[in-house]
Design a protein around this motif. Structure first.
Motif, PDB file in Angstrom:
ATOM      1  N   TRP A 218     -22.525   2.887  21.105  1.00  0.00           N
ATOM      2  CA  TRP A 218     -21.558   2.147  21.911  1.00  0.00           C
ATOM      3  C   TRP A 218     -20.478   1.523  21.055  1.00  0.00           C
ATOM      4  N   GLN A 222     -17.332  -1.041  25.044  1.00  0.00           N
ATOM      5  CA  GLN A 222     -18.410  -0.779  25.997  1.00  0.00           C
ATOM      6  C   GLN A 222     -19.386  -1.948  26.066  1.00  0.00           C
ATOM      7  N   CYS A 247     -26.011  -2.008  31.855  1.00  0.00           N
ATOM      8  CA  CYS A 247     -26.087  -1.132  30.683  1.00  0.00           C
ATOM      9  C   CYS A 247     -26.353   0.314  31.106  1.00  0.00           C
ATOM     10  N   ARG A 251     -23.643   3.349  30.881  1.00  0.00           N
ATOM     11  CA  ARG A 251     -23.956   4.499  30.037  1.00  0.00           C
ATOM     12  C   ARG A 251     -23.808   5.795  30.827  1.00  0.00           C
ATOM     13  N   LYS A 254     -19.762   5.629  32.369  1.00  0.00           N
ATOM     14  CA  LYS A 254     -18.753   5.493  31.308  1.00  0.00           C
ATOM     15  C   LYS A 254     -17.794   4.321  31.477  1.00  0.00           C
TER      16      LYS A 254
END
Length: 822
Positions: A218, A222, A247, A251, A254
């Motif tokens: 990351w 992010q 999270c 992930r 995006k």
DNA sequence: TGGTGCACTAAAT
DNA sequence: TAGTGCACCA
């Protein structure tokens, strides 16, 4: 606040390190972390408007511990409110007022333990309190800065600029700000901190450890987006979305836009309208919040705003408006109130921290470079035991016989009250403690050994004796502190222990240097000598106007006060421009920090020249609570439907039985089954007569029997033995606990103070009911007329009228709901 | 069963 | 305010 669950998720990259590992480094410190903890020790004094500096002692202890380990602290204070968090502040303020009301009620009933519990929940760290610490920092040459807005951003900026190498805080937000080295959990006993380094983020993985999130691969962006999605100070999360969900979804999808779209398509969670817009504003707060540049001496953005970044008036106000450089500097130095931009008021001018010539104290294990003969300890043992072993009075200063000016015995009640430093516990809440009482009396009447006064309460002659030294604080040159207003330096160590054997450290009496002290400063002129010998605690903490039994009359000649009440006693009620005597001491000190003082700004010149503050320090903020009236109007989430306010604020209250009764002696009499409380009642009753006398002396206009105008400030949150307190009258609100004036309709009535829900009832969604009854739609309308922003989307939810743009209202509901149910 | 959010406690001295 | 335990919910 910070990011809920983040520190737990980063557990595996937390490394406990000894403080010595940071020796030689400058570490920025979030001052409010210390102050918030410290106020717990003096909550009653603060909540009832009594002067105290215990919180300063707490913070300065830690400053010295850091220095002892070769760490140069750079203390950073919070500044003015940020628009993005304004709702948070309003909510907190409301809750504090409620707790003060309950505390006053308990105190009036003599139920001091319960009162204190309430007071601990009511106290807040105000800029004026921060200024007390600033005085001490100035005196000891410790670097500090008051952030124009949030300390978090300022801390991050200092690290980004390389001014500091790490940040000591308890707020996980610092990680979101992009800080590289953040230190948590300062352990003053083990002398350790828990370090989290940004470079270790990418090693956080569920597969590698017990963490439930993965940051592998990351970017900082992010990570920041995940934190915001999970809920942060600037934006509550989508209900049902926590750190792990954020999270995982980030992930997978995006971008936050994709995440939100996914949630909306899924249909299981209700996404407030305008969430993404608010998300990007929150992100701007983390990236571009305005901070003070100590070298350029002006406000700058935490990071440079790239050209491609969308930037408009709303964004500009969200990250904190720019300030005139002169005003910005005054705020940064603590000379101006960062909220009101008026001259900083010294709420405790009697607290005049001073330092002595400091000598380097070797780090543990190294020989101390001074004689310790006759102490039965070797150099090494002293060094290994650390500086804290030397707390105590200083017998160096010639002792003076006790005099009535040092110890005052107040008669008029069944028990004699010893006032001044010697009195130890001085709060009304503690007066009932008979053990304390007897101890005080014993001290008053006992024969003192030769050393009857502290080195810290030396006469003016004492101070002028030590000259010719220059205060050159260096890492590892700590000044010690023991108790309130008492500071000890290494110079005092020799005689310390011998003195302690002969004299209880708490037996020091007197009002210190008081007026003569300040006058001496005037007389000394601009010597090369920068510090006086001996730290002085000029006056013991006391209330200026509360009916607090141990409050002595303030010396009329105290030059730093300069104002007298109609009865001839100085209330110091009007704002005292900073810097007072403590600040003077600072100016005479070689400047260690990068932003030398710029003097005392009088009047409103700078205020007029500066941009209008973002938020009015008056009723407008409080009115924002009215938005809660709209709760449920347009919010479709089922989670909220069950929380519609009930008609009365009392119907749900699980308050203790006494809360629903008139706080009369009869109510107190019901506590007869409890011997402890029974005794409290008895003592409180005995105290009432004396208390009333003091109250008349300090807070009432003798001509009318009403609070004098000069006394209103401090009597705003007073506890009175008779049960009366200013909370019933918002116009007499205490400026520190009621920083923003409340409209009459929002002020709790006298009866409501006893109706305030308590315990579990005060928690959770039901609390909304209480606020609901305190606001009116009229206020909403008036509020909307006050605000002139044409676009509502940039407004704080708390300042938004009922008929505002629906998406914003939804956002407001979420925020209110989230904050108030915490 | 995992995640979220609430309830509760300690904190300083 | 942070940490912990527990209940609720999807």
């Amino acid at each position: 606040m910070g990011i809920s669950g983040l520190l737990v998720a980063l557990k595996t990259i937390q490394v406990t390190k000894p403080l010595s590992e940071f020796s030689g480094q400058t570490v920025a410190v979030d001052a409010y972390v210390w102050l918030h903890k410290a106020v717990y020790s003096c909550a009653t004094e603060l909540a009832t408007g009594q002067a105290t500096s215990k919180y300063v002692t707490y913070a300065m202890d830690r400053v010295r511990i850091l220095r002892h380990h070769g760490i140069e602290p750079y203390i950073v204070f919070d500044g003015g409110p940020l628009r993005a968090k304004q709702g948070t502040e309003n909510e907190r303020k409301q809750r504090r007022e409620d707790h003060v009301a309950r505390g006053n009620m308990f105190a009036a009933q003599g139920r001091h333990n319960q009162a204190r519990e309430c007071y601990t929940k009511a106290v807040d760290v105000t800029p004026q309190m921060a200024f007390q610490l600033i005085k001490a920092l100035r005196a000891e040459g410790v670097k500090y800065i008051v952030a124009p807005y949030e300390a978090d951003a300022q801390l991050a900026f200092l690290e980004k600029e390389g001014i500091v190498s790490a940040i000591l805080t308890e707020d996980s937000d610092l990680l979101v700000f992009g800080c590289k080295n953040v230190l948590f959990k300062l352990d003053t006993n083990a002398r350790t901190v828990v370090s989290i380094a940004k470079k270790d983020f990418t090693s956080v993985s569920p597969s590698a450890d017990s963490s439930s999130i993965s940051l592998v691969g990351w970017s900082e962006k992010q990570f920041r987006e995940m934190a915001i999605l999970s809920g942060c100070d600037y934006l509550p999360s989508i209900p049902g979305v926590g750190l792990k969900t954020a999270c995982g979804m980030l992930r997978r999808w995006k971008t936050p836009e994709q995440v939100v779209r996914s949630i909306m398509l899924e249909g299981k969670k209700s996404v407030p309208k305008g969430y993404l817009q608010q998300f990007r504003l929150a992100e701007k707060c983390f990236l571009y919040q305005r901070v003070y540049h100590p070298k350029l001496e002006q406000l700058v953005h935490l990071n440079e705003i790239p050209n491609e970044e969308e930037w408009d008036e709303i964004a500009d106000s969200y990250v904190g408006r720019d300030l005139d450089p002169t005003l910005a500097k005054a705020v940064a130095l603590g000379d101006k109130d960062p909220v009101s931009y008026s001259a900083m008021e010294d709420i405790n001018p009697g607290f005049v921290p001073r330092t002595r010539v400091l000598q380097d104290l070797p780090l543990p294990g190294k020989p101390i470079n001074r004689s310790l003969k006759g102490k039965g300890k070797t150099r090494d043992t002293v060094a290994s035991e650390g500086i804290l072993s030397f707390f105590g009075p200083n017998p160096k200063i010639p002792q003076m016989p006790k005099s009535p000016t040092k110890t005052k015995v107040v008669t008029g009640s069944k028990s004699k009250m010893v006032v001044g430093k010697q009195s130890g516990k001085r709060t009304l809440a503690d007066i009932h403690d008979q053990d304390s009482q007897s101890k005080k009396q014993k001290r008053t009447t006992s024969t003192k050994p030769a050393f009857t006064r502290s080195k810290f309460f030396g006469s003016s002659e004492d101070h002028t004796q030590v000259t010719g030294s220059t205060f050159t604080p260096t890492p590892g040159s700590p000044c010690l502190a023991d108790k309130e207003n008492e500071y000890i330096t290494i110079d005092d160590i020799d005689e310390e222990e011998a003195f302690e054997e002969a004299e209880d450290g708490d037996s020091m009496v007197g009002q210190g240097r008081g007026s003569s002290d300040a006058q001496d400063l005037e007389d000394e002129g601009d010597h090369e000598v920068e510090q006086e010998d001996g730290y002085i605690s000029p006056t013991p903490s006391r209330s200026r106007d509360t009916p607090e039994l141990s409050s002595p009359p303030r010396p009329r000649t105290a030059p730093q006060l300069g104002r007298e009440s109609p009865d001839g006693l100085d209330f110091g009620a009007e704002p005292v421009s900073s810097p007072p005597s403590g600040a003077r001491s600072y100016r005479r000190t070689p400047v260690r920090h990068t932003t030398p003082p710029i003097g005392n700004f009088a009047g409103n010149v700078l205020i007029e020249a500066s941009p209008e503050p973002e938020a009015e320090p008056s009723g407008t903020r409080v009115d924002a609570l009215d938005l809660r009236n709209s709760f449920g109007d347009d919010f479709t989430g089922t989670e909220f439907s069950e929380d519609e306010p009930t008609p009365t604020p009392l119907s749900f209250s699980p308050s203790p039985p006494d809360l629903d009764r008139d706080p009369s002696p009869l109510a107190a009499g019901e506590e007869l089954d409890d011997p402890e409380e029974q005794e409290e009642q008895a003592v409180a009753s005995r105290s009432a007569a004396v208390a009333a006398g003091w109250r008349n002396m300090w807070s009432l206009d003798p001509s009318r029997g009403q609070p004098s105008s000069a006394s209103l400030r401090r009597s705003g949150t007073n506890v009175t033995p008779t049960g009366r307190h200013r909370l019933a009258d918002p116009s007499k609100a205490h400026p520190y606990l009621y920083s923003y004036a409340r409209s009459p309709n929002t002020a709790p009535s006298k009866s409501s103070s006893s109706d305030i829900p308590t315990g579990k009832g005060l928690r959770g969604r039901r609390s909304l009911v209480f606020v609901e009854t305190k606001t009116t739609k009229t206020e909403l309308n008036s509020e909307s007329s006050v605000e002139s922003l044409t676009s509502m989307s940039g407004r704080t939810s708390a300042m938004r009228p009922r008929d505002a743009e629906p998406d914003v209202l939804t956002r407001a509901h979420l925020e209110k709901f989230r904050l108030f149910t915490r």
